[in-house]
Design an enzyme around this catalytic site. Structure first.
Site, PDB file in Angstrom:
ATOM      1  N   TYR A   1      12.331   5.877 -13.601  1.00  0.00           N
ATOM      2  CA  TYR A   1      11.112   5.116 -13.897  1.00  0.00           C
ATOM      3  C   TYR A   1      11.021   4.759 -15.381  1.00  0.00           C
ATOM      4  O   TYR A   1      10.080   5.151 -16.091  1.00  0.00           O
ATOM      5  CB  TYR A   1       9.880   5.930 -13.465  1.00  0.00           C
TER       6      TYR A   1
ATOM      7  N   HIS B   1       7.362   3.571  -3.339  1.00  0.00           N
ATOM      8  CA  HIS B   1       7.899   4.461  -4.375  1.00  0.00           C
ATOM      9  C   HIS B   1       8.519   5.702  -3.736  1.00  0.00           C
ATOM     10  O   HIS B   1       9.536   6.218  -4.197  1.00  0.00           O
ATOM     11  CB  HIS B   1       6.801   4.890  -5.350  1.00  0.00           C
TER      12      HIS B   1
ATOM     13  N   ASP C   1       4.455   1.892 -21.579  1.00  0.00           N
ATOM     14  CA  ASP C   1       4.630   1.677 -20.130  1.00  0.00           C
ATOM     15  C   ASP C   1       6.084   1.949 -19.727  1.00  0.00           C
ATOM     16  O   ASP C   1       6.684   1.220 -18.935  1.00  0.00           O
ATOM     17  CB  ASP C   1       4.190   0.262 -19.744  1.00  0.00           C
TER      18      ASP C   1
ATOM     19  N   GLU D   1       9.381  -0.620  -9.946  1.00  0.00           N
ATOM     20  CA  GLU D   1       8.079  -1.267  -9.787  1.00  0.00           C
ATOM     21  C   GLU D   1       8.183  -2.540  -8.947  1.00  0.00           C
ATOM     22  O   GLU D   1       7.344  -2.793  -8.080  1.00  0.00           O
ATOM     23  CB  GLU D   1       7.477  -1.613 -11.160  1.00  0.00           C
TER      24      GLU D   1
ATOM     25  N   HIS E   1       5.806  -2.161 -15.783  1.00  0.00           N
ATOM     26  CA  HIS E   1       4.853  -3.032 -15.086  1.00  0.00           C
ATOM     27  C   HIS E   1       4.823  -4.431 -15.683  1.00  0.00           C
ATOM     28  O   HIS E   1       4.115  -5.302 -15.183  1.00  0.00           O
ATOM     29  CB  HIS E   1       3.429  -2.448 -15.155  1.00  0.00           C
TER      30      HIS E   1
ATOM     31  N   HIS F   1       2.787  -0.527  -1.869  1.00  0.00           N
ATOM     32  CA  HIS F   1       3.415  -0.316  -3.170  1.00  0.00           C
ATOM     33  C   HIS F   1       3.706   1.166  -3.384  1.00  0.00           C
ATOM     34  O   HIS F   1       4.820   1.552  -3.728  1.00  0.00           O
ATOM     35  CB  HIS F   1       2.489  -0.847  -4.274  1.00  0.00           C
ATOM     36  N   GLU F   2       2.693   2.000  -3.148  1.00  0.00           N
ATOM     37  CA  GLU F   2       2.844   3.435  -3.442  1.00  0.00           C
ATOM     38  C   GLU F   2       3.802   4.114  -2.482  1.00  0.00           C
ATOM     39  O   GLU F   2       4.651   4.897  -2.898  1.00  0.00           O
ATOM     40  CB  GLU F   2       1.482   4.140  -3.420  1.00  0.00           C
TER      41      GLU F   2
HETATM   42  C1  LIG Z   1       0.583   7.841 -12.991  1.00  0.00           C
HETATM   43  C2  LIG Z   1       1.647   7.060 -13.688  1.00  0.00           C
HETATM   44  C3  LIG Z   1       1.496   5.573 -13.376  1.00  0.00           C
HETATM   45  C4  LIG Z   1       1.858   5.313 -11.931  1.00  0.00           C
HETATM   46  C5  LIG Z   1       1.824   3.825 -11.733  1.00  0.00           C
HETATM   47  C6  LIG Z   1       1.744   3.498 -10.229  1.00  0.00           C
HETATM   48  S1  LIG Z   1       3.210   3.753  -9.364  1.00  0.00           S
HETATM   49  C7  LIG Z   1       1.461   2.032 -10.085  1.00  0.00           C
HETATM   50  O1  LIG Z   1       2.321   1.211 -10.388  1.00  0.00           O
HETATM   51  N1  LIG Z   1       0.279   1.721  -9.578  1.00  0.00           N
HETATM   52  C8  LIG Z   1      -0.008   0.346  -9.319  1.00  0.00           C
HETATM   53  C9  LIG Z   1      -1.279   0.261  -8.491  1.00  0.00           C
HETATM   54  C10 LIG Z   1      -1.382  -1.109  -7.899  1.00  0.00           C
HETATM   55  C11 LIG Z   1      -0.407  -1.544  -6.973  1.00  0.00           C
HETATM   56  C12 LIG Z   1      -0.509  -2.802  -6.412  1.00  0.00           C
HETATM   57  C13 LIG Z   1      -1.586  -3.673  -6.760  1.00  0.00           C
HETATM   58  C14 LIG Z   1      -2.572  -3.221  -7.716  1.00  0.00           C
HETATM   59  C15 LIG Z   1      -2.454  -1.939  -8.289  1.00  0.00           C
HETATM   60  C16 LIG Z   1      -0.129  -0.454 -10.605  1.00  0.00           C
HETATM   61  O2  LIG Z   1       0.285  -1.598 -10.656  1.00  0.00           O
HETATM   62  N2  LIG Z   1      -0.736   0.178 -11.615  1.00  0.00           N
HETATM   63  C17 LIG Z   1      -0.976  -0.549 -12.887  1.00  0.00           C
HETATM   64  C18 LIG Z   1      -2.476  -0.666 -13.083  1.00  0.00           C
HETATM   65  C19 LIG Z   1      -0.375   0.247 -14.044  1.00  0.00           C
HETATM   66  O3  LIG Z   1      -0.109   1.461 -13.859  1.00  0.00           O
HETATM   67  O4  LIG Z   1      -0.177  -0.394 -15.102  1.00  0.00           O
HETATM   68 ZN   LIG Z   2       4.135   1.595  -9.033  1.00  0.00          ZN
END
Ligand SMILES: CCCCC[C@H](S)C(=O)N[C@@H](Cc1ccccc1)C(=O)N[C@@H](C)C(=O)O
Ligand SMILES: [Zn+2]
Ligand SMILES: [Ca+2]
Length: 303
Positions: A157, A146, A225, A166, A230, A142-143
């Site tokens: 975003y 990005h 958000d 996302e 998300h 996922h990361e």
């Molecule tokens: C700093 C600003 C926010 C960045 C959000 C990051 S890209 C993100 O989307 N992280 C994922 C992590 C993840 C990925 C796959 C599976 C589980 C968790 C994400 O979904 N974060 C959630 C918790 C959120 O930010 O709402």
């Molecule tokens: Zn993300």
């Protein structure tokens, strides 16, 4: 100060043993994988909000408790690097062999992971909502996706482009971790079995919309958000599930990669993503696959 490439043994966050690519340095070894054009380097922030220092060991063993999150981040970064290189012929996230840097133990009890624009950061979680977030392959995919998005379509975003941003990260999370339709199942709520942060097959299971009728108009603020990126990602995620069910993973991942890197732009809306994916399906395969993509998006109300 790399002397030579070496093979190491690490213990991951689940207590599992993993073989990792490391480098010999004066005095020991570091989590620096030089097997690709782009070095894969893993750092320990030691609960600060900085990049910290490269993780080292006096031997080829990386088996201390504090090194577990780093072992997983390092190992899965290599897996995802290989995925983009072998499946899409993309050398690192930018296609030009950029170094892939990961930072673990970022901040204190941080219930998230992210791409900062320079490197990936992984929190340890608070032990209730999340365990260490580098412990899941779909999180790393996922990361790093990005970073692929940022160096190609660069979807902004926020609002629909942000939800697409996302969603593409989740969808490539599936392509790299196709054993389930879940996101984060390996690190979400460690005390509860069988749940996940999101589901691509059934977004509503975790309170995401799966149809435009339930699109959530949220404020473009941190608290909102960024327009629900998300939350509303459930709609394109469901469309991706529909597409993969119809034409299979092998064709779908080529179509998704082409759309993300050749057609989408910073302000693409859901309808533009549908068009980009239909066009990519036509470019790569033909009318049957293009029709499947059209139906997949019609079914979630993007007509
Ligand atoms: C700093 C600003 C926010 C960045 C959000 C990051 S890209 C993100 O989307 N992280 C994922 C992590 C993840 C990925 C796959 C599976 C589980 C968790 C994400 O979904 N974060 C959630 C918790 C959120 O930010 O709402
Ligand atoms: Zn993300
Ligand atoms: Ca998963």
């Amino acid at each position: 100060n790399i002397l030579h490439e070496a093979t190491g043994t690490g213990i991951g966050t689940k207590g599992d043993t993993k073989t990792i690519n490391i480098s010999a340095i004066s005095g020991g070894y570091s989590l620096t994988d030089t097997t690709h054009t782009g070095k894969i380097i893993t750092y320990d922030a030691k609960t600060t909000q900085t990049r910290g220092n490269v993780v080292t060991s006096t031997s080829t063993l990386f088996n201390t408790t504090t090194q577990r999150a780093a072992v997983d981040a390092h190992y899965y970064a290599d897996v995802v690097y290989d995925y983009y290189l072998n499946t899409h012929n993309r050398d690192s996230y930018n296609g030009k062999g950029a170094a892939v840097e990961s930072v673990v133990h970022f901040d204190k009890n941080y219930n998230n992971a992210a791409w900062t624009g320079q490197y990936m950061i992984y929190g340890d979680g608070d032990g209730v909502t999340f365990s260490e977030l580098s412990g899941a392959k779909d999180v790393i995919a996922h990361e790093l996706t990005h970073a692929v998005t940022e160096t190609s379509s660069n979807l902004v975003y926020e609002n629909q482009p942000g939800a697409l941003n996302e969603s593409f990260s989740d969808v490539f999370g599936y392509f790299v971790d196709p054993d389930d339709w879940l996101m984060g199942e390996d690190i979400y709520t460690p005390k509860i079995a069988g749940d996940a942060l999101r589901s691509l097959s059934d977004p509503a299971k975790y309170d995401q919309p799966a149809h435009m009728n339930n699109y959530q108009n949220l404020p473009n603020t941190k608290a909102g958000d960024w327009g629900g990126v998300h939350i509303n990602s459930g709609i394109p995620n469901k469309a991706a599930y529909n597409t993969i069910q119809k034409i299979g993973k092998v064709k779908a991942e080529k179509i998704y990669y082409r759309a993300l890197t050749q057609y989408l732009t910073t302000n693409s809306q859901f309808v533009d993503a549908k068009k980009a994916l239909v066009q990519s399906a036509t470019d790569l395969y033909g009318a049957t696959e293009a029709a499947a993509v059209t139906e997949a998006w019609n079914a979630v109300g993007v007509t």
